[in-house]
Design an enzyme around this catalytic site. Structure first.
Site, PDB file in Angstrom:
ATOM      1  N   ARG A 153      -1.193  12.330 -11.924  1.00 52.45           N
ATOM      2  CA  ARG A 153      -0.460  13.204 -12.762  1.00 52.45           C
ATOM      3  C   ARG A 153       1.097  13.314 -12.274  1.00 52.45           C
ATOM      4  O   ARG A 153       1.165  13.796 -11.049  1.00 52.45           O
ATOM      5  CB  ARG A 153      -0.840  14.687 -13.068  1.00 52.45           C
ATOM      6  CG  ARG A 153      -0.034  15.434 -14.018  1.00 52.45           C
ATOM      7  CD  ARG A 153       0.009  15.021 -15.394  1.00 52.45           C
ATOM      8  NE  ARG A 153       0.670  15.861 -16.348  1.00 52.45           N
ATOM      9  CZ  ARG A 153       1.037  15.659 -17.501  1.00 52.45           C
ATOM     10  NH1 ARG A 153       0.534  14.495 -18.106  1.00 52.45           N
ATOM     11  NH2 ARG A 153       1.704  16.567 -18.062  1.00 52.45           N
ATOM     12  N   GLY A 183       8.083   2.845  -8.935  1.00 52.49           N
ATOM     13  CA  GLY A 183       7.147   3.189  -9.866  1.00 52.49           C
ATOM     14  C   GLY A 183       6.995   4.473 -10.461  1.00 52.49           C
ATOM     15  O   GLY A 183       7.480   4.978 -11.493  1.00 52.49           O
ATOM     16  N   GLY A 197       0.700  -1.379  -0.055  1.00 48.40           N
ATOM     17  CA  GLY A 197      -0.047  -0.026   0.019  1.00 48.40           C
ATOM     18  C   GLY A 197       0.686   1.328  -0.001  1.00 48.40           C
ATOM     19  O   GLY A 197       0.126   2.225   0.001  1.00 48.40           O
ATOM     20  N   CYS A 231      -1.329   3.809  -5.248  1.00 48.81           N
ATOM     21  CA  CYS A 231      -2.099   2.829  -4.496  1.00 48.81           C
ATOM     22  C   CYS A 231      -2.974   3.372  -3.480  1.00 48.81           C
ATOM     23  O   CYS A 231      -2.687   4.293  -2.630  1.00 48.81           O
ATOM     24  CB  CYS A 231      -1.267   1.754  -4.018  1.00 48.81           C
ATOM     25  SG  CYS A 231      -1.989   0.438  -3.141  1.00 48.81           S
ATOM     26  N   MET A 283      -1.572  -1.169 -10.298  1.00 43.89           N
ATOM     27  CA  MET A 283      -1.986  -2.426 -10.772  1.00 43.89           C
ATOM     28  C   MET A 283      -3.238  -2.858 -10.395  1.00 43.89           C
ATOM     29  O   MET A 283      -4.013  -3.551 -11.287  1.00 43.89           O
ATOM     30  CB  MET A 283      -0.872  -3.356 -10.670  1.00 43.89           C
ATOM     31  CG  MET A 283       0.308  -3.164 -10.894  1.00 43.89           C
ATOM     32  SD  MET A 283       1.682  -4.522 -10.433  1.00 43.89           S
ATOM     33  CE  MET A 283       1.003  -5.932 -11.104  1.00 43.89           C
TER      34      MET A 283
END
Length: 387
Positions: A316, A284, A217, A222, A302
């Site tokens: 963004r 990421g 998390g 996420c 994901m």
């Protein structure tokens, strides 16, 4: 330290990345003398950074480029790249849709079936261009597409979900993936995750994991912690899982790397995760900002396209530089998000750590004021650490 939060409920204090600081010792080292190499399975890399298996971060071209730069990128085998022959129009839609229409669009786009022939094609495309083919699949996907993945012979397979364990109770109609059998049967190393506890990390190592992913998390896109209320702050999670790694190594002689996955934005974050016990990190959003990233300046999780309970959003992140500038420099920004390798090497030199194992042993202090102390002007002017 245990804390009583109410009658009948005891809690343990845990710590996140922003709550600690690294303490210099008596020795310093020129950064050029530091060794940042690490191994995951049979693969040795100079940069202990893995690009997350997210559709806005890694495609075939990015995986190849990261390999050239000394890092590693993981391709999501249940994403856009394996559902659509040409992903570009789909990625354009995701980047331009209004935020109120984003989740329904994602659910619609990801309802397109995964095509086994595209799984094999994408892996082949990476390998044909000289890249390291690392791919990610969920446990359900691994049960369905394991044979197609094995036939394409990627270099590494990541079996990932929000939480992975070897003790999964499924409905009578479902045959859950046997992680230990999958690790034994696949002709390449298998990385397992995610987890946040000593016990589960040890289970995954005993199942045959080539590395274990740690983090639930903390990722920038996420929302699992808000939706599900679960997770452990990264520093405590890493330290607990690293303890499992050390005990497993003493028992078996097999060293299983720990990879901190999620919640890392700056070079300092990476340094703190390694000092907490990680061997490498998975990031990421910092790489979603690269000019080469497929997300067109956006980043999403994901679990965002879940048809029943989306656990992610689209953020963004903009475009701030090339993959090379972000990983190796020269830095074009003043906020610690460029030249991540340079930051790691400089931190190691300042701390006197000649390699990653020594970096894992540096002194750590609890320091909740670390990022705000004395930074009033940066904060007021939105510069550097005040952004």
């Amino acid at each position: 330290m245990e804390i009583q939060i109410g009658r009948g409920k005891i809690a343990r204090r845990s710590y996140g990345i922003d709550e600690i600081a690294l303490v210099p010792g008596r020795r310093t080292l020129d950064p050029s003398l530091t060794d940042t190499t690490w191994r995951i399975g049979p693969i040795e890399r100079e940069i202990p950074i893995i690009a997350s298996a997210m559709d806005g971060v890694v495609d075939v071209a990015v995986a190849v480029r990261l390999s050239q730069l000394g890092a590693l990128g993981v391709l999501n085998l249940e994403g856009i790249q394996t559902r659509y022959d040409d992903p570009n129009p789909i990625l354009d839609k995701i980047a331009t849709v209004d935020k109120t229409e984003f989740v329904p669009l994602m659910q619609s786009l990801y309802a397109e079936p995964i095509k086994p022939e595209l799984i094999q094609r994408r892996i082949t495309e990476i390998k044909d261009q000289g890249g390291i083919a690392a791919v990610s699949i969920t446990p359900v996907g691994a049960a369905m597409y394991g044979a197609a993945i094995a036939a394409a012979q990627p270099d590494l397979v990541f079996v990932q979900a929000t939480v992975v364990s070897t003790d999964h109770i499924a409905p009578a109609s479902v045959n859950p993936l046997d992680l230990a059998a999958f690790c034994r049967e696949m002709p390449m190393p298998v990385v397992l995750g995610n987890c946040v506890t000593y016990e589960v990390a040890a289970q995954l190592m005993r199942a045959g994991a080539a590395a274990v992913l740690v983090g639930i998390g903390p990722g920038a896109a996420c929302t699992s912690r808000g939706v599900l209320g679960i997770g452990v702050p990264q520093v405590t999670a890493i330290a607990d899982c690293a303890a499992a790694r050390e005990d497993f190594y003493r028992e078996t002689g097999t060293y299983v790397p720990i990879v901190a996955d999620g919640g890392l934005i700056t070079g300092g974050d990476i340094c703190k995760c390694i000092a907490s016990g990680a061997d490498g990190v998975m990031i990421g959003s910092p790489l979603a900002r690269a000019a080469e990233a497929p997300g067109r300046g956006y980043h999403w999780g994901m679990a965002t396209p879940s048809p029943v309970l989306p656990r992610g959003t689209r953020i963004r992140v903009g475009t701030t530089g090339t993959l090379e500038q972000i990983l190796r420099g020269p830095a074009q920004l003043d906020d610690g998000t460029h030249n991540l390798l340079g930051a790691l090497k400089t931190s190691m030199g300042t701390l006197g750590a000649k390699d990653l194992k020594e970096m894992q042993q540096v002194e750590v202090v609890i320091a909740p004021s670390l990022l705000t102390e004395g930074k009033v002007y940066q904060k007021a002017q939105q510069l550097g650490m005040g952004k």
